[in-house]
Each structure stands twice: as structure tokens, then as C-alpha cells.
Design a protein around this motif. Sequence first.
Motif, PDB file in Angstrom:
ATOM      1  N   ASN A 183       0.849  -1.190   0.000  1.00 33.41           N
ATOM      2  CA  ASN A 183       0.000   0.000   0.000  1.00 33.41           C
ATOM      3  C   ASN A 183       0.882   1.237   0.000  1.00 33.41           C
ATOM      4  OD1 ASN A 183      -2.185  -1.643   0.114  1.00 33.41           O
ATOM      5  ND2 ASN A 183      -2.815  -1.094   2.186  1.00 33.41           N
ATOM      6  N   PHE A 184       0.476   2.232  -0.777  1.00 34.63           N
ATOM      7  CA  PHE A 184       1.253   3.467  -0.879  1.00 34.63           C
ATOM      8  C   PHE A 184       0.296   4.654  -0.938  1.00 34.63           C
ATOM      9  CE2 PHE A 184       2.889   6.880  -3.555  1.00 34.63           C
ATOM     10  CZ  PHE A 184       4.111   7.161  -2.955  1.00 34.63           C
ATOM     11  N   SER A 185       0.652   5.715  -0.202  1.00 40.65           N
ATOM     12  CA  SER A 185      -0.145   6.935  -0.236  1.00 40.65           C
ATOM     13  C   SER A 185       0.781   8.110   0.023  1.00 40.65           C
ATOM     14  CB  SER A 185      -1.261   6.892   0.810  1.00 40.65           C
ATOM     15  OG  SER A 185      -2.010   8.090   0.787  1.00 40.65           O
ATOM     16  N   LYS A 186       0.739   9.096  -0.853  1.00 45.82           N
ATOM     17  CA  LYS A 186       1.579  10.291  -0.696  1.00 45.82           C
ATOM     18  C   LYS A 186       0.729  11.529  -0.891  1.00 45.82           C
ATOM     19  CE  LYS A 186       5.792  12.615  -2.313  1.00 45.82           C
ATOM     20  NZ  LYS A 186       6.338  12.747  -0.941  1.00 45.82           N
ATOM     21  N   PHE A 187       0.872  12.482   0.043  1.00 51.11           N
ATOM     22  CA  PHE A 187       0.135  13.738  -0.011  1.00 51.11           C
ATOM     23  C   PHE A 187       1.082  14.846  -0.479  1.00 51.11           C
ATOM     24  CE2 PHE A 187      -2.437  11.138   2.674  1.00 51.11           C
ATOM     25  CZ  PHE A 187      -3.740  11.567   2.461  1.00 51.11           C
ATOM     26  N   TRP A 188       0.622  15.584  -1.492  1.00 51.21           N
ATOM     27  CA  TRP A 188       1.404  16.667  -2.088  1.00 51.21           C
ATOM     28  C   TRP A 188       0.693  17.986  -1.817  1.00 51.21           C
ATOM     29  CZ3 TRP A 188       5.609  14.852  -5.197  1.00 51.21           C
ATOM     30  CH2 TRP A 188       5.581  13.492  -5.480  1.00 51.21           C
ATOM     31  N   PRO A 189       1.217  18.845  -0.930  1.00 58.31           N
ATOM     32  CA  PRO A 189       0.581  20.145  -0.692  1.00 58.31           C
ATOM     33  C   PRO A 189       0.901  21.118  -1.827  1.00 58.31           C
ATOM     34  CG  PRO A 189       2.533  19.907   0.688  1.00 58.31           C
ATOM     35  CD  PRO A 189       2.382  18.610  -0.054  1.00 58.31           C
ATOM     36  N   LEU A 190      -0.006  21.236  -2.784  1.00 61.33           N
ATOM     37  CA  LEU A 190       0.223  22.101  -3.932  1.00 61.33           C
ATOM     38  C   LEU A 190       0.082  23.571  -3.554  1.00 61.33           C
ATOM     39  CD1 LEU A 190      -1.740  20.088  -6.641  1.00 61.33           C
ATOM     40  CD2 LEU A 190       0.661  19.852  -5.930  1.00 61.33           C
ATOM     41  N   SER A 191      -0.848  23.890  -2.680  1.00 58.47           N
ATOM     42  CA  SER A 191      -1.043  25.235  -2.163  1.00 58.47           C
ATOM     43  C   SER A 191      -1.952  25.111  -0.954  1.00 58.47           C
ATOM     44  CB  SER A 191      -1.670  26.154  -3.220  1.00 58.47           C
ATOM     45  OG  SER A 191      -3.025  25.789  -3.451  1.00 58.47           O
ATOM     46  N   ARG A 192      -2.302  26.251  -0.373  1.00 58.11           N
ATOM     47  CA  ARG A 192      -3.206  26.168   0.775  1.00 58.11           C
ATOM     48  C   ARG A 192      -4.627  25.802   0.346  1.00 58.11           C
ATOM     49  NH1 ARG A 192      -6.138  30.918   2.049  1.00 58.11           N
ATOM     50  NH2 ARG A 192      -5.953  32.539   0.476  1.00 58.11           N
ATOM     51  N   HIS A 193      -4.897  25.880  -0.970  1.00 56.60           N
ATOM     52  CA  HIS A 193      -6.213  25.533  -1.482  1.00 56.60           C
ATOM     53  C   HIS A 193      -6.295  24.085  -1.939  1.00 56.60           C
ATOM     54  CE1 HIS A 193      -7.398  29.744  -1.417  1.00 56.60           C
ATOM     55  NE2 HIS A 193      -6.321  30.058  -2.110  1.00 56.60           N
ATOM     56  N   PHE A 194      -5.178  23.483  -2.312  1.00 52.16           N
ATOM     57  CA  PHE A 194      -5.201  22.165  -2.938  1.00 52.16           C
ATOM     58  C   PHE A 194      -4.155  21.246  -2.321  1.00 52.16           C
ATOM     59  CE2 PHE A 194      -6.337  25.296  -6.248  1.00 52.16           C
ATOM     60  CZ  PHE A 194      -7.641  24.890  -6.500  1.00 52.16           C
ATOM     61  N   VAL A 195      -4.572  20.003  -2.051  1.00 54.07           N
ATOM     62  CA  VAL A 195      -3.663  18.947  -1.601  1.00 54.07           C
ATOM     63  C   VAL A 195      -3.962  17.710  -2.435  1.00 54.07           C
ATOM     64  CG1 VAL A 195      -2.959  17.450   0.297  1.00 54.07           C
ATOM     65  CG2 VAL A 195      -3.511  19.844   0.754  1.00 54.07           C
ATOM     66  N   LEU A 196      -2.946  17.194  -3.115  1.00 52.68           N
ATOM     67  CA  LEU A 196      -3.121  16.024  -3.983  1.00 52.68           C
ATOM     68  C   LEU A 196      -2.656  14.773  -3.252  1.00 52.68           C
ATOM     69  CD1 LEU A 196      -3.757  14.814  -6.796  1.00 52.68           C
ATOM     70  CD2 LEU A 196      -1.357  15.258  -7.394  1.00 52.68           C
ATOM     71  N   ASN A 197      -3.481  13.731  -3.320  1.00 52.15           N
ATOM     72  CA  ASN A 197      -3.123  12.437  -2.744  1.00 52.15           C
ATOM     73  C   ASN A 197      -3.017  11.413  -3.867  1.00 52.15           C
ATOM     74  OD1 ASN A 197      -2.698  10.200  -1.111  1.00 52.15           O
ATOM     75  ND2 ASN A 197      -4.869   9.896  -0.702  1.00 52.15           N
ATOM     76  N   THR A 198      -1.850  10.790  -3.973  1.00 50.60           N
ATOM     77  CA  THR A 198      -1.658   9.691  -4.924  1.00 50.60           C
ATOM     78  C   THR A 198      -1.625   8.395  -4.131  1.00 50.60           C
ATOM     79  OG1 THR A 198       0.735  10.054  -4.815  1.00 50.60           O
ATOM     80  CG2 THR A 198      -0.447  11.098  -6.602  1.00 50.60           C
ATOM     81  N   ARG A 199      -2.435   7.436  -4.543  1.00 50.81           N
ATOM     82  CA  ARG A 199      -2.601   6.204  -3.758  1.00 50.81           C
ATOM     83  C   ARG A 199      -2.527   4.992  -4.668  1.00 50.81           C
ATOM     84  NH1 ARG A 199      -7.189   3.275  -2.616  1.00 50.81           N
ATOM     85  NH2 ARG A 199      -8.463   4.896  -3.615  1.00 50.81           N
ATOM     86  N   ALA A 200      -1.932   3.922  -4.154  1.00 48.16           N
ATOM     87  CA  ALA A 200      -1.844   2.670  -4.917  1.00 48.16           C
ATOM     88  C   ALA A 200      -1.943   1.488  -3.958  1.00 48.16           C
ATOM     89  CB  ALA A 200      -0.539   2.605  -5.697  1.00 48.16           C
ATOM     90  N   GLU A 201      -2.605   0.423  -4.427  1.00 46.86           N
ATOM     91  CA  GLU A 201      -2.706  -0.828  -3.682  1.00 46.86           C
ATOM     92  C   GLU A 201      -2.404  -1.973  -4.652  1.00 46.86           C
ATOM     93  OE1 GLU A 201      -6.355  -1.406  -1.622  1.00 46.86           O
ATOM     94  OE2 GLU A 201      -6.514   0.703  -1.007  1.00 46.86           O
ATOM     95  N   LEU A 202      -1.443  -2.794  -4.273  1.00 52.09           N
ATOM     96  CA  LEU A 202      -1.080  -3.951  -5.082  1.00 52.09           C
ATOM     97  C   LEU A 202      -1.129  -5.190  -4.214  1.00 52.09           C
ATOM     98  CD1 LEU A 202       2.025  -2.478  -6.964  1.00 52.09           C
ATOM     99  CD2 LEU A 202      -0.335  -2.620  -7.798  1.00 52.09           C
ATOM    100  N   GLY A 203      -1.603  -6.278  -4.781  1.00 47.11           N
ATOM    101  CA  GLY A 203      -1.647  -7.523  -4.043  1.00 47.11           C
ATOM    102  C   GLY A 203      -1.491  -8.718  -4.973  1.00 47.11           C
TER     103      GLY A 203
END
Length: 843
Positions: free
Chosen positions: A636-656
Motif C-alpha cells: 500500500n502506498f499513499s503520498k500527499f502533495w501540498p500544492l497550495s493552501r487551497h489544494f492537496v493532492l493524494n496519490t494512492r496505490a494498492e497492489l496484491g
Amino acid sequence: MTRLPSRRLLALALATALAPALPATAQTAIPSATDPFAAPAAPQPAMAPAPDAFTVSDIRVDGLQRIAAGTVFTYLPIERGDTVDRARAGEAVRALYATGFFEDVQIGRQGDILVVTVTERPAINTLTLTGNKDIKTEDLQTGLNEIGLTEGNTFDRLALDRVTQELTRQYNNRGKYNVEITPTVSRLDRNRVDITIAIDEGDAAKIRHINLIGNETYGQEEILEGWESAESNWLSWYRRDDQYSREKLSGDLEKLNSYYLDRGYVDFSIDSTQVAISPDKQDMFITAGVTEGEKYTVSDVQVSGDTVLPKEQIERLVLVKPDQTFSRRLLEVSSDSIIATLGNVGYAFAQVNPIPDVNREDKTVAINMQVVPGPRVNVRRIVFKGNSRTSDEVLRREMRQFEGAWYSQAAIDRSKIRLQGLGYFESVDVESQPVAGTNDQVDVVYNVTETTSGSFVFGVGFSQLTGLTTQIQLSQNNFLGSGNRISVQAQRNDYLQRYDFSFINPYFTDSGVSLGYNLWWREFDNSDFNTARYSSTSGAAQTVLGIPITETDTITALFGIDSNEIFAFRGSTPESIVDYIDAIGQRTFHAWRGEVGWARNTLNNALTPTAGTYQRVWLESTLPGSTVEYFKLNYNFSKFWPLSRHFVLNTRAELGYGDSYGDAVVRNICFTAGSVQDTDGDEDTPPVFVPGPDPTEPCETSSPDYIETVTADGLPFFENFYAGGTRSVRGFTDNTLGPREPAISGSSFTQPVGGSLKTVGSLEMYFPTLLDTPAARVSAFVDFGNVYDGVDNFDAGELRASTGVALMWRSPMGPISISYAYPFKKEEGDDIERLQFTFGGQF
């Protein structure tokens, strides 16, 4: 968006506005016939004005209603036996006015008796605020309380007028020039009043045009890119950047100054700023005139002062180098790096003063970084405030800054992140308070705001299909404030019985080794969960161990035993599942189960992260001697990218991925009951034997009607991965993606059977400022994924995908998630469920 002032700042602003209002009232506050608060004069004997001087034999106070006479005598600077003239009488009037209790004060005499006649100010019975949205009611009430305009206090009309003016100014600073503030005072009996302050905020004036004059090197669009103020655009409904605010404009002008100073324009100046407003007070026009000057370079950089650490080490922290273009931002970053480095070795009050030497002829700047370390600071105490439920021990064991140790900013910040990672607190703020009387000690104070750390669910229902259903679930991540995690669940109906218990002590040892236990027993029909139709009775007992190896890395291990009894029937359950059970030769699967995993967590908050990464990989396997020997590998992987105070991007992946590691089991099954059916009526197609419900063994018995060879290989069907639903690919019904099989060959009705390979991913954009509460988040997402029967069958073209919006709310009863998704990559036969709702679990 402009941040609203704190309660304390608002109170200070109101108090400042009222500060000048005092004794001048003594000369003007004379009651008139039209004053609604003027008390009717009681009949009194004729009273002569005070002569130039007389000796007071007695003092009488007239006109009192609520205030005791003793209060008047306390403030009156005249006593019996004193000689009173006009000057002393004026002094007495001013002293009584200064108390704020009276609207009118008169001094007279009746013989040698000093007569003080007063008209009391009314008392405030109720104070009501209506119509305010931009400034919260509790913030306004706090400010009014601190200046005395509150229920039960004495009413001062002048204070009310000044508060009205101050509130108007506050709203004007937010760009709301059409605000109307209407105070209403209603008189009651017993000299009381009700006050209502009605606020019609109106709409904020919108910025229609921003014009910069004098910018020749850089274009206006490039300069305005980082401003909080902007002309109306398609995102203004969310950002609200087109709403004029004096505070925002001041900050933007400072950004304008920094923009040029960061690019070497040392002589840059803002010559003029003009703000024009349309006659209807709805449109704003901003003009700023600037002088760019010329670009400067750095001629020399030196570090001076007491560096404490080796000078070479400090010099490596300076990012400004000779021959570079001058940049104030690099100077600030260099200063902050030096301050942080010294702060980590105890110098909490270190300062770095960059001293520039400007040579305007050569257009160069020489910089001297003067280091002033100050005294080395020791932490006397660590204090926690706001933890009404959570014990101090739970917080203190997360500390990386210790009492009695040298001050370390890095350790203090890391301690804050660890507290946020517990998931018990809405917010965590830290401040260092100098100890009075010393210059080398501080107290570190952590102010926490607790939030719900568990959920409780209780429900009773009835349907013709399941009969009476009862469910109770209690989950608490901070049980009794101890930091232990406990979960208990019981559910029962005609088709399901489920009892779960889990317990984890995250600090089984002082070093942070965690120990937990899982116990569960379930008896249910899988068809209720959108999977293949079979029933099972299962139970397990497990022990879980967690070992921290770094601040962010943890190794986990699990050992347990479990049993799973499967009930499957030909004609109802897909044949591959029935064949697997037949090949094993028994329907009860016993397993010794082990698991080992590694996790890294650098998220800045356990509840609503905006930065950091979480990843976990673990291997689960049954041990030799189990009924079936297999393994499952998950990531499992999840990374949060604070692009600005208005936007936060979360990239998520699950492999099994899962498979068996033992030899395949091959078995011949002999049937003695069944029928031969012609499936299509075509003479060229041989009839098909349809087995009866029960196989007969051994095959050596008399002439079986049908012999079938079955194989048990690969990951067992009851351990298959599933996808689709609120926690994988939204917009598709839970567990319905991936391989499907019919129960009877040729049937159009198929059932999801899952697969041994799972691939799920997501891109989700969170909008932190859209809702004015950290307990709720709104997001827009794109989900994709599928399940496959083995690696060889993976086909990227078979991935499903959806897009939509979601609302996640951490309610008092537990987390709630609502999503609406549109599957834009789907196939015929997929089960679509656009609106999905979940209660409980984590998000």
C-alpha cells in the motif's frame, strides 16, 4: 482567503476603539426630556446650589435603584466634615461619572447636607447578535465581554456607538462596504434594557482590475501570480481571491516588494497605491506605481559573531554566494537555517542579522551574516493543556524533547508531529514560554484540542430476507484515555453471526513495542457481500507485534491459528470453487498463519494529512502443516502533495498478489447420480452430463455415471482479492470487479469470484479551505483498478476507472464517507453504484 482575527485581537480592537471615551461625558451627559432612560425626578425639598464653600454635616444620595449607597460613598471623594467649594463639587461629579454607573450626576446642598442626585445607567438584560457570518458570534461576544458590553453589566450608549463604528471598520477591511449594523435598545422594567445588534454584511466588493505601473522587466501576469488578491476568475467562487481586503492587499504589496528584492532589485520601491471603489460599492480598482531600479549582485559574504559551532559548519548553511544575483529570500532561508541549527543545540533565542553593504556605483552588495546566539537554554518543564480525556502519560511518551535537557527545536517539532500522528487531537499547537526571572530556561507548552477517537454503532432492523437483524459495534482508539485501542463488534440475523474483538497496546514496552490480540468468529452467507455464493463458518485467534526501528519505520509480525469451514453446492456455487473443495477432499481448512511487514509513516497528521507519505508492505503466509499452503504479498502506498493552501493532492496505490507454494492437488471424483442433457438440441453436439449433488467415492465402486478430475492449485478462492466500492474503485458496487463465473455452464448469471492479482490506484484532490472545519473534507477523485486471475492474465486495457466527488466527515459517532462517482471506463455487465455511503472505518 483572509484569515479572521482571533478573539483576542478582536477584543483588543474593540477595546482600543473605546479607550478615549471617559470623563468628557461628565459635561454632556445631562438627561433631557426626550431621553428614554431619564428617570422621573422624585419630589424633593428645594435644593440650593452649592455655595463657594461650606462644611458638610451629612451626605444624602438620591436616585439610586440598583446601586447601593455604599458604592457611591466609596467613589465619592468627599466625607462628612470636609469643606466643599465649587472645585471640590466638580471633582466629585467627575469621580462618580468615571465609575460608568451613572448617566447624570448633580451636586447640591440642603442646608449643610451635601445632596448627590444621580441617574443610574440601565443594566443590560440580554445582548443578541444576528446576521453575522464573516465574524463568528463567539468571537464577537468574547470581544464585547472584555470591554464590559455584556449581559448583567451597566449599559453605556457611547460604548455601543463606538462598537458599531469598530465593527463597520472591521467589515470594511474585509471588503464589505455595504455592511449595515443596526443596534436596537429596548427598555424594560426595573431599569433594564435588551440590546440587539443586527448585522447585514452584504457582499464583499469584488476586484475588477489590478494595474501595475512602472514594471518594465517583468510582466504583470507573472508578478500577480502569487498574490492573494486577484481579478475575478473562474476559480474565485472557491478561492475568494477576488474579494477585496485591506489586509490582503497589504500582504500582496509586501509580496510585490519581495518579488523584486528576491531578483536583485535592491532599489525597488512602491511609489503609490490607489484603491478606487464604484458608486455602488461593489467593484474595486487597484493601481500601484513602482520603480524597479537596477539589478545588484553579491560581491562578498562573511559570517561574524559567536557562531558557537565551528564557523565552517555555519558557513555551509549560507546559500548566498559571491557573484550571485542578490536575493533577500536566500538571505532569509540562510538565516533560518542557522537559527534552526543553533536552536537544535540549545540556543532557543539565537538571532542572525544580515547586514548589507550596498555599493550603488558598482551595483553590488556585500553581506555580513552577524550571529548572535544568546544564552543556551534548558527546558524546565513540558506542559500539556486541553487533554481532558487523554492522560499525560500518553502524550509524554511521544515526546522527543525532554525536561531538564537542552532546548532542541527539531525535537520539539518532531514531538508535535508524533502527537498529531496519534489521531486523538483535532489540532496541536506548541509554544515556548520563557521562565520568569531567568534567561536560560523555558517551559514548552503543547495545547491540544481533542477529537472523537472512536465510533459506536447500534442498529435493529427487519426484512423478509434476513429477518430480525441486530448489530452493536464499539471502536475506541484511545480507550479511557490510555492510548490503547480496542474494538468489539457483534452482529446477528438469520444469515449472519459475527463476533469480533481486538486489542492493541501501542506501548507494551517503554521503547514503543506494541502488542495486540485479535479474536473473531463468523458464520455467514457470502452471497450477501457480492461475492460467490457459498457459506462459511470461520474463527481465528491472533497475536500481533510491532517493533519501531526508526522514528518513522516499524516492523510488524503476526502469528495465529484459524479455521474456515466452507459450504458450497453445485448448481449454486461456481464450479471452480466446488472443484477446489472436492480436490482438497474436505470442506474445513485449518491454518497456522504468519505475517511479517514493514511500514513507513511520515504523514504530518493521522486524521487529515496534507503532507508526507505512508507505505506498507507485508507478506502473509500459511505455515507448513496447514490444510492449504499459500502466501499473499501486499503493498500500500499513499503520498500527499501540498500544492497550495487551497489544494492537496493524494496519490494512492494498492497492489496484491497471492499463490500457493505447495504442489497442486489432483483428484478424481466419481458421480453415481446425475442426468444426461442435450444443451442445444443439435445432433452434432454430444449431450452433456450434469452431475448430481453428491459425489461417491471410491471410484472402484460399481460403474460410476461420471468421472471428473479436479485440481486445487494457486491461491484458495476464499483468499482472493476483490475490488470495487468505496475503499477501492468508487462508482462500482463493492467486490464486483474482476473475474466472474456462472454456477452452471452456459448460464448468463455470473458471480464475482475475485482473483489472485489486485491493482488499484487513485488520484484525489482535497480542498482544505472549502469547509471551515478540520473535521470534514471535500475532494475530487479519479479511481482506477481491477482484479485478475494471475499475473499472466493482467491486461491494462481491462482496468476500470471512475471520477467523482466525495465528502468525508469525522462525526461524533464515527467517520462518514459519501461519494458520487461516474464510471467513465466500464464494460457491459459491470455493476454500477454511483452514490455510495459508508459509516465507520478510516479515511
